[in-house]
Design a protein around this motif. Structure first.
Motif, PDB file in Angstrom:
ATOM      1  N   THR A  51      -1.875   8.930  -2.305  1.00 36.32           N
ATOM      2  CA  THR A  51      -3.197   8.702  -2.871  1.00 36.32           C
ATOM      3  C   THR A  51      -4.136   8.112  -1.820  1.00 36.32           C
ATOM      4  OG1 THR A  51      -2.673   6.448  -3.559  1.00 36.32           O
ATOM      5  CG2 THR A  51      -2.154   8.218  -5.130  1.00 36.32           C
ATOM      6  N   GLU A  52      -5.407   8.086  -2.158  1.00 34.72           N
ATOM      7  CA  GLU A  52      -6.393   7.465  -1.272  1.00 34.72           C
ATOM      8  C   GLU A  52      -6.063   5.992  -1.059  1.00 34.72           C
ATOM      9  OE1 GLU A  52     -11.190   6.554  -1.150  1.00 34.72           O
ATOM     10  OE2 GLU A  52     -10.410   7.983  -2.592  1.00 34.72           O
ATOM     11  N   LYS A  53      -5.620   5.303  -2.121  1.00 32.99           N
ATOM     12  CA  LYS A  53      -5.251   3.888  -1.983  1.00 32.99           C
ATOM     13  C   LYS A  53      -4.097   3.719  -1.006  1.00 32.99           C
ATOM     14  CE  LYS A  53      -6.926   2.542  -6.477  1.00 32.99           C
ATOM     15  NZ  LYS A  53      -6.611   2.291  -7.868  1.00 32.99           N
ATOM     16  N   GLU A  54      -3.147   4.648  -1.066  1.00 27.92           N
ATOM     17  CA  GLU A  54      -2.024   4.555  -0.133  1.00 27.92           C
ATOM     18  C   GLU A  54      -2.492   4.778   1.299  1.00 27.92           C
ATOM     19  OE1 GLU A  54       2.387   6.368   0.840  1.00 27.92           O
ATOM     20  OE2 GLU A  54       1.571   6.600  -1.169  1.00 27.92           O
ATOM     21  N   LEU A  55      -3.424   5.694   1.506  1.00 27.20           N
ATOM     22  CA  LEU A  55      -3.952   5.921   2.852  1.00 27.20           C
ATOM     23  C   LEU A  55      -4.572   4.654   3.424  1.00 27.20           C
ATOM     24  CD1 LEU A  55      -5.664   9.421   2.570  1.00 27.20           C
ATOM     25  CD2 LEU A  55      -3.596   8.828   3.837  1.00 27.20           C
ATOM     26  N   ILE A  56      -5.201   3.876   2.573  1.00 26.74           N
ATOM     27  CA  ILE A  56      -5.844   2.632   3.008  1.00 26.74           C
ATOM     28  C   ILE A  56      -4.809   1.556   3.287  1.00 26.74           C
ATOM     29  CG2 ILE A  56      -7.347   0.741   2.257  1.00 26.74           C
ATOM     30  CD1 ILE A  56      -8.883   2.960   0.617  1.00 26.74           C
ATOM     31  N   TRP A  57      -3.872   1.360   2.356  1.00 30.74           N
ATOM     32  CA  TRP A  57      -2.973   0.211   2.414  1.00 30.74           C
ATOM     33  C   TRP A  57      -1.672   0.448   3.162  1.00 30.74           C
ATOM     34  CZ3 TRP A  57      -4.702  -4.431   1.627  1.00 30.74           C
ATOM     35  CH2 TRP A  57      -5.831  -4.605   0.834  1.00 30.74           C
ATOM     36  N   ARG A  58      -1.216   1.676   3.260  1.00 27.33           N
ATOM     37  CA  ARG A  58       0.087   1.949   3.890  1.00 27.33           C
ATOM     38  C   ARG A  58       0.181   1.410   5.321  1.00 27.33           C
ATOM     39  NH1 ARG A  58       3.851   7.064   3.226  1.00 27.33           N
ATOM     40  NH2 ARG A  58       5.404   6.515   4.770  1.00 27.33           N
ATOM     41  N   PRO A  59      -0.821   1.616   6.184  1.00 31.27           N
ATOM     42  CA  PRO A  59      -0.705   1.072   7.546  1.00 31.27           C
ATOM     43  C   PRO A  59      -0.588  -0.451   7.557  1.00 31.27           C
ATOM     44  CG  PRO A  59      -2.522   2.649   7.410  1.00 31.27           C
ATOM     45  CD  PRO A  59      -2.053   2.413   6.009  1.00 31.27           C
ATOM     46  N   ILE A  60      -1.200  -1.109   6.600  1.00 30.48           N
ATOM     47  CA  ILE A  60      -1.133  -2.571   6.514  1.00 30.48           C
ATOM     48  C   ILE A  60       0.274  -2.988   6.097  1.00 30.48           C
ATOM     49  CG2 ILE A  60      -2.069  -4.590   5.294  1.00 30.48           C
ATOM     50  CD1 ILE A  60      -4.721  -2.751   5.139  1.00 30.48           C
ATOM     51  N   VAL A  61       0.830  -2.291   5.098  1.00 33.24           N
ATOM     52  CA  VAL A  61       2.205  -2.565   4.662  1.00 33.24           C
ATOM     53  C   VAL A  61       3.160  -2.359   5.840  1.00 33.24           C
ATOM     54  CG1 VAL A  61       4.069  -1.798   3.135  1.00 33.24           C
ATOM     55  CG2 VAL A  61       1.730  -1.943   2.252  1.00 33.24           C
ATOM     56  N   GLU A  62       2.986  -1.272   6.555  1.00 32.47           N
ATOM     57  CA  GLU A  62       3.865  -0.980   7.694  1.00 32.47           C
ATOM     58  C   GLU A  62       3.740  -2.028   8.792  1.00 32.47           C
ATOM     59  OE1 GLU A  62       2.530   3.020   8.439  1.00 32.47           O
ATOM     60  OE2 GLU A  62       4.123   3.877   7.187  1.00 32.47           O
ATOM     61  N   SER A  63       2.528  -2.550   9.020  1.00 34.16           N
ATOM     62  CA  SER A  63       2.368  -3.575  10.063  1.00 34.16           C
ATOM     63  C   SER A  63       3.075  -4.870   9.675  1.00 34.16           C
ATOM     64  CB  SER A  63       0.887  -3.819  10.371  1.00 34.16           C
ATOM     65  OG  SER A  63       0.248  -4.492   9.305  1.00 34.16           O
ATOM     66  N   TYR A  64       3.011  -5.251   8.398  1.00 35.94           N
ATOM     67  CA  TYR A  64       3.734  -6.453   7.957  1.00 35.94           C
ATOM     68  C   TYR A  64       5.244  -6.222   8.011  1.00 35.94           C
ATOM     69  CZ  TYR A  64      -0.639  -8.610   6.429  1.00 35.94           C
ATOM     70  OH  TYR A  64      -1.885  -9.175   6.398  1.00 35.94           O
ATOM     71  N   ALA A  65       5.681  -5.009   7.705  1.00 35.89           N
ATOM     72  CA  ALA A  65       7.112  -4.695   7.795  1.00 35.89           C
ATOM     73  C   ALA A  65       7.590  -4.874   9.235  1.00 35.89           C
ATOM     74  CB  ALA A  65       7.374  -3.270   7.305  1.00 35.89           C
ATOM     75  N   ARG A  66       6.807  -4.374  10.193  1.00 34.81           N
ATOM     76  CA  ARG A  66       7.167  -4.538  11.612  1.00 34.81           C
ATOM     77  C   ARG A  66       7.165  -6.018  11.993  1.00 34.81           C
ATOM     78  NH1 ARG A  66       3.911  -0.111  11.981  1.00 34.81           N
ATOM     79  NH2 ARG A  66       2.106  -1.335  12.661  1.00 34.81           N
TER      80      ARG A  66
END
Length: 159
Positions: A51-66
């Motif tokens: 979704t559009e929301k995932e496009l916005i938030w996914r990179p942020i989630v991935e950065s915190y995961a790293r």
């Protein structure tokens, strides 16, 4: 302009579906969705809906995961399952007033963990929620989220 925008959105959706389909072991949410609550059933080895929301938030989630050394794929899948990446999600069916926000925190859990990271914790701050979630996972607390079990194909112990 509306027709052009619709064509662009459709083109992006198709491209994302094709891209997500190449991820391998991804999940496809099925169920009823809205901004207030998401009820989903997850099926392994299916195409993801991006979704559009995932496009916005996914990179942020991935950065915190790293940052905290946790599995970004599982963290993304869990956020997708919990809220559909909606910062305004509210599950009123959870105990103690429900779960709030993009990471679906209950008040007690958030305010137990977030002060370890933030001088002014705010349950309505999506960035704080996501960072607190990743931090908790790094401390072995992923099992606090029912979707952590669901995306792994496991039964939720308290249901």
């Amino acid at each position: 302009i509306k027709k052009l925008m619709a064509q662009i959105v459709l083109g992006v959706s198709i491209a994302l579906t094709v891209w997500a389909g190449n991820l391998g072991d991804v999940i496809k949410p099925q169920g009823t969705y809205n901004d207030n609550f998401i009820q989903a059933k997850y099926i392994p080895n299916r195409q993801a809906i991006v979704t559009e929301k995932e496009l916005i938030w996914r990179p942020i989630v991935e950065s915190y995961a790293r940052k905290y050394g946790v599995d970004s794929g599982m963290l993304v899948a869990t956020v997708r399952c919990e809220s559909g990446f909606s910062p305004t999600a509210h599950n009123k069916r959870d105990p103690n007033g429900g779960s709030f926000g993009i990471a679906q925190f209950q008040w007690a859990t958030f305010y137990k963990w977030a002060p370890l990271l933030f001088s002014e914790p705010n349950i309505h701050d999506s960035y704080q929620q996501l960072e607190t979630m990743a931090y908790m996972w790094s401390k072995g607390q992923a099992g606090q989220w029912s979707c952590w079990y669901l995306v792994r194909g496991k039964a939720v112990p308290w249901q």
